[in-house]
Scaffold this motif. Structure first.
Motif, PDB file in Angstrom:
ATOM      1  N   ASP A 146       0.818  -1.201   0.000  1.00  0.00           N
ATOM      2  CA  ASP A 146       0.000   0.000   0.000  1.00  0.00           C
ATOM      3  C   ASP A 146       0.857   1.258   0.000  1.00  0.00           C
ATOM      4  OD1 ASP A 146      -2.252  -1.573   0.027  1.00  0.00           O
ATOM      5  OD2 ASP A 146      -2.650  -1.320   2.167  1.00  0.00           O
ATOM      6  N   ASP A 210      -7.930   6.348   6.710  1.00  0.00           N
ATOM      7  CA  ASP A 210      -7.623   4.929   6.869  1.00  0.00           C
ATOM      8  C   ASP A 210      -8.810   4.016   6.581  1.00  0.00           C
ATOM      9  OD1 ASP A 210      -5.010   5.418   7.536  1.00  0.00           O
ATOM     10  OD2 ASP A 210      -5.323   5.310   9.703  1.00  0.00           O
ATOM     11  N   PRO A 212     -11.254   1.707   4.818  1.00  0.00           N
ATOM     12  CA  PRO A 212     -11.079   0.952   3.570  1.00  0.00           C
ATOM     13  C   PRO A 212     -12.103   1.370   2.519  1.00  0.00           C
ATOM     14  CG  PRO A 212     -12.078  -0.429   5.267  1.00  0.00           C
ATOM     15  CD  PRO A 212     -11.665   0.835   5.942  1.00  0.00           C
TER      16      PRO A 212
END
Length: 245
Positions: A146, A210, A212
């Motif tokens: 990521d 953060d 998803p």
């Protein structure tokens, strides 16, 4: 809060944690995991910024191999290190890792779990776990992808590539490379800048960033909370008053 493996300094707006196992190059053992969980408990109960660094010119040279050698399937399924690093990643307020020297294996994964990383010219990141017959199972296999993309992540995880400070800066793993003597000073300056922001705004911005997948409704709900906060009114009134003067 200071324990056998950490030095912990609590300030009004931040907590500074220094890893201290000089005899093992700050390798992460069970005692350090336990003490870092205690730090997380404090920061969850009273959210503040976190600065994480290593003593004696090393961030953390990995997990404690002697302990890893004795772990089996049951310990792997407990996710001893991964649960800790996930908890650090989910702390309410931003976290900064100031990395001097080696950040390898579990040490690298600890740095990856922080929101922002600064590095000295001596910093080195890497994940040599396959050479020990295991994998980087505390977040590197997906967190590094990521952060840097699949190609670079596979170079580190599969081909054993180590990223020096220049590589880490060029690839975006670290925000800045700072002379060793100035590393902590620059990290505190970064935290000072964060501390001038609204604490609730910082918390919700981190939470939304953060989340998803991301979704406009999430943004809207978080903004709705902030629009009703007294901190927003005070800060915008001060901005408008300054603009009129």
């Amino acid at each position: 809060m200071t324990g056998s493996t950490l030095t912990v300094e609590e300030l009004d707006d931040r907590v500074v944690v220094t890893l201290r196992r000089p005899e093992a190059r700050n390798a992460i053992n069970a005692a350090m995991v336990r003490e870092l969980h205690e730090v997380c408990t404090v920061l969850e109960e009273r959210p503040r910024l976190l600065l994480l660094t290593g003593g004696d010119g090393v961030f953390a040279a990995g997990a404690d191999i002697g302990e890893l050698r004795e772990r089996g399937r049951d310990q792997a399924l407990q996710g001893i290190n991964s649960r800790l690093f996930d908890r650090i990643a989910r702390l309410p307020m931003p976290t900064v890792a100031a990395v001097d020297g080696y950040a390898l294996g579990g040490g690298a994964e600890l740095a990856y779990a922080c929101d922002i990383r600064l590095a000295s010219p001596a910093a080195v990141f890497g994940n040599p776990e396959p050479g020990l017959g295991i994998l980087a199972a505390a977040g590197a296999c997906w967190r590094l992808r990521d952060l840097l993309g699949a190609s670079v992540a596979k170079q580190v995880l599969l081909a054993g590539r180590r990223l020096d400070a220049d590589d880490a800066m060029r690839l975006g793993l670290v925000a800045e490379v700072v002379p060793t003597d100035d590393l902590l000073k620059r990290a505190h300056a970064l935290l000072d800048r964060m501390a001038r922001s609204g604490p609730l705004a910082l918390r919700l911005t981190k939470l939304v960033t953060d989340a998803p997948g991301g979704h406009p409704v999430t943004d809207d709900l978080a903004q709705a909370i902030l629009f009703e906060s007294s901190d927003k009114s005070v800060r915008m009134d001060a901005f408008l008053a300054g603009g009129r003067s």
